[in-house]
Motif scaffolding. Structure first.
Motif, PDB file in Angstrom:
ATOM      1  N   LYS A 162      -2.942  59.349 -62.429  1.00 18.77           N
ATOM      2  CA  LYS A 162      -4.370  59.623 -62.234  1.00 18.77           C
ATOM      3  C   LYS A 162      -5.217  58.759 -63.144  1.00 18.77           C
ATOM      4  O   LYS A 162      -6.281  58.278 -62.748  1.00 18.77           O
ATOM      5  CB  LYS A 162      -4.665  61.109 -62.488  1.00 18.77           C
ATOM      6  CG  LYS A 162      -4.517  61.929 -61.230  1.00 18.77           C
ATOM      7  CD  LYS A 162      -4.938  63.375 -61.465  1.00 18.77           C
ATOM      8  CE  LYS A 162      -4.124  64.273 -60.546  1.00 18.77           C
ATOM      9  NZ  LYS A 162      -3.688  65.501 -61.175  1.00 18.77           N
ATOM     10  N   ARG A 165      -5.291  55.301 -61.833  1.00 18.07           N
ATOM     11  CA  ARG A 165      -6.116  55.310 -60.637  1.00 18.07           C
ATOM     12  C   ARG A 165      -7.594  55.226 -61.019  1.00 18.07           C
ATOM     13  O   ARG A 165      -8.375  54.467 -60.447  1.00 18.07           O
ATOM     14  CB  ARG A 165      -5.825  56.637 -59.945  1.00 18.07           C
ATOM     15  CG  ARG A 165      -6.407  56.780 -58.618  1.00 18.07           C
ATOM     16  CD  ARG A 165      -5.996  58.106 -57.998  1.00 18.07           C
ATOM     17  NE  ARG A 165      -6.448  58.061 -56.631  1.00 18.07           N
ATOM     18  CZ  ARG A 165      -7.708  58.251 -56.283  1.00 18.07           C
ATOM     19  NH1 ARG A 165      -8.611  58.539 -57.202  1.00 18.07           N
ATOM     20  NH2 ARG A 165      -8.065  58.150 -55.013  1.00 18.07           N
ATOM     21  N   ASP A 435      -1.745  56.542 -54.805  1.00 11.95           N
ATOM     22  CA  ASP A 435      -2.022  57.834 -54.164  1.00 11.95           C
ATOM     23  C   ASP A 435      -0.809  58.381 -53.430  1.00 11.95           C
ATOM     24  O   ASP A 435      -0.643  59.586 -53.299  1.00 11.95           O
ATOM     25  CB  ASP A 435      -3.181  57.691 -53.169  1.00 11.95           C
ATOM     26  CG  ASP A 435      -4.513  57.630 -53.901  1.00 11.95           C
ATOM     27  OD1 ASP A 435      -4.521  57.912 -55.121  1.00 11.95           O
ATOM     28  OD2 ASP A 435      -5.524  57.290 -53.267  1.00 11.95           O
ATOM     29  N   GLU A 440      -1.731  62.126 -52.635  1.00 18.40           N
ATOM     30  CA  GLU A 440      -3.135  62.166 -52.204  1.00 18.40           C
ATOM     31  C   GLU A 440      -3.198  61.627 -50.786  1.00 18.40           C
ATOM     32  O   GLU A 440      -4.046  61.988 -49.992  1.00 18.40           O
ATOM     33  CB  GLU A 440      -4.006  61.261 -53.088  1.00 18.40           C
ATOM     34  CG  GLU A 440      -3.974  61.548 -54.555  1.00 18.40           C
ATOM     35  CD  GLU A 440      -4.924  62.656 -54.932  1.00 18.40           C
ATOM     36  OE1 GLU A 440      -5.953  62.808 -54.265  1.00 18.40           O
ATOM     37  OE2 GLU A 440      -4.605  63.376 -55.896  1.00 18.40           O
TER      38      GLU A 440
END
Ligand SMILES: Nc1nc2c(ncn2[C@@H]2O[C@H](COP(=O)(O)OP(=O)(O)OP(=O)(O)O)[C@@H](O)[C@H]2O)c(=O)[nH]1
Ligand SMILES: [Mg+2]
Length: 458
Positions: A162, A165, A435, A440
């Motif tokens: 994360k 990202r 992801d 995700e």
């Protein structure tokens, strides 16, 4: 939350055990169970996270099938975020099958492999990397492997992904601002700064990628093949390392015909030890197949223990073997030192590319040196700090590598002054690779592949 059909499965291993668990998840779980459960009060009235004593009655004959404790976990504070009942019954296969069949007759569907965890993922309780760690916890072969899996379940890897990202998104936002306002008079994207940031992100990804070997080792074990000519003591070495008589040992060359695999724990590192058929050219049909398997095991191994009989003069076969064994992943072992105790081995050690370990599989002399040497050869003798995220899945490694190459292309694009749209596209591809790690972004096929590896009832 989308409502899925109620599913049920036996969650404990097949066979007899003191206790067995039949588990059911979904909006009808409590109702279906209530129809066959008789206790002080119906489960519909039970509070969440309680164990309820009662009996299971056959719905047709009304005969008591077992005395049970039923756990009730209500949505959304459950593993799947749906209503769950867990019937703790006696662990006989007939009891378990009966209770499961009552659930199925009552309207539940049989759960597929990993369906409980799949629902936990789909309902947002776990991300995909965390869900994958559940299978890993079940399959853990050492304490270290378990700790890595637990850290992944706790979100260790997901947090790192994360944050990567987020860093990429920041660069992407700057690049896209350049596109959207290209006609207007806004500050230009500082390309060298963006490039430096991408390089920094890539370095972090590189650090993660570098943990993958350790991750695979902790997760699956080091594939360690014991190879050598017939009768040098390969099976005796396997037995000595396992500390039990697993493989057949005889004085007849060609005793081992097929490969034998066993897991052992060397200083917290799991080794998948593979005993192989002795390598010799003039073998009969069965032995020939064995020799082919030995060669394959050697090729696929992470580590090779190449064994020689130290009490024998070396011969042409030894020389041939030495040329076919890749020295960089081999620990050389001289066996039967009890036969030349206190004296130099008859075998010429000068032929070996590195210092061998001298042992006796029979008297266990030198076994400690051997485990030290193996631990040093694998992971440099120490397990990486387990507090940091470690990549344990092939899938994650592939996606990280993909993300890294998209980032490289974006950085290169910045360097040569490529259009911002194209750079943004590379950055978006990098994001989508990351992801996919946490789920995700996913497609059903991916979930099918991942959860297919799970056991039924998890
Ligand atoms: N003295 C002595 N004998 C040993 C030692 N290790 C093995 N042997 C003997 O050597 C013979 C062959 O041992 P194995 O372990 O079957 O040898 P292997 O390499 O598995 O042989 P194959 O399966 O035929 O390839 C047996 O008689 C063992 O008892 C040792 O350290 N010292
Ligand atoms: Mg053998």
């Amino acid at each position: 939350m989308e409502s899925s059909p109620t599913v049920a499965a036996i969650s404990t291993p097949l066979g007899a055990g003191a206790i067995g668990i039949v588990r059911m998840t979904g909006s009808e779980a409590i109702d279906i169970c209530d129809r066959i459960f008789t206790g002080r009060r119906p489960l519909a009235e039970a509070a969440s996270h309680t164990l309820n004593y009662g009996v299971i009655l056959d719905p047709k004959t009304k005969e008591a099938v077992d005395e049970v404790l039923v756990g009730v976990m209500r949505s959304p504070a459950s593993y799947t975020r749906e209503d769950i009942v867990e019937v703790n019954c006696h662990g006989g296969p007939v009891v378990l099958q009966k209770i499961l069949s009552f659930f199925l007759d009552g309207g539940a569907r049989l759960a597929g492999p990993g369906e409980f965890t799949r629902r936990a993922f789909l309902n947002g309780r776990l991300d995909l990397a965390q869900a994958e760690s559940v299978a890993q916890i079940i399959a853990a072969k050492t304490g270290a492997g378990l700790r890595v899996a637990m850290s992944q379940l706790g979100g260790g890897l997901s947090e790192t992904i994360k944050s990567l990202r987020w860093s990429i998104l920041n660069v992407l936002a700057a690049v896209e601002a350049g596109i959207d306002f290209s006609d207007e008079d806004i500050e230009e994207l500082d390309k060298s700064e963006a490039e430096a940031r991408l390089e920094q992100i890539n370095q972090q990804i590189g650090e993660l990628v570098n943990t993958a070997f350790a991750g695979r080792v902790l997760n699956q074990g080091v594939r360690t093949a014991i190879v050598g000519q017939p009768n040098v003591g390969k099976s005796s070495l396997l037995n000595a390392m396992l500390m039990r008589e697993r493989a057949i040992v005889t004085e007849i060359p060609g005793t081992t015909r097929d490969t034998i695999e066993e897991v052992i724990n060397v200083k917290g590192i799991p080794l998948l030890l593979i005993d192989t058929a002795g390598l010799r050219p003039h073998a009969d049909t069965v032995e020939k197949i064995g020799v082919e398997r030995s060669l394959r095991a050697m090729k696929e191994a992470d580590l090779i223990l190449c064994l020689f009989d130290g009490s024998q003069q070396e011969n042409d076969h030894d020389r041939a073997l030495l040329t076919s064994v890749p020295a960089e992943k081999t620990v050389y072992v001289i066996n039967k030192c009890d036969k030349f105790r206190g004296r130099q081995p008859v075998f010429n050690l000068g032929l070996l590319p590195s210092q061998p370990v001298i042992i006796s599989a029979l008297t266990r002399q030198g076994m400690r040196d051997l485990t030290e040497k193996i631990a040093a050869a694998v992971l440099g003798g120490s397990i990486p700090p387990l507090e940091n995220p470690i990549v344990t899945q092939e899938r994650h490694l592939r996606l990280l590598t993909e993300a890294s190459s998209f980032l490289n292309r974006a950085a290169q694009g910045l360097r040569v002054g490529l259009g911002e749209e194209l750079i943004a596209e590379e950055l978006r591809s990098a994001l989508s690779a990351l992801d996919e790690i946490t789920g995700e972004e996913f497609i059903d096929d991916l979930l099918d592949t991942i959860f297919h590896e799970f056991c039924i009832g998890k």
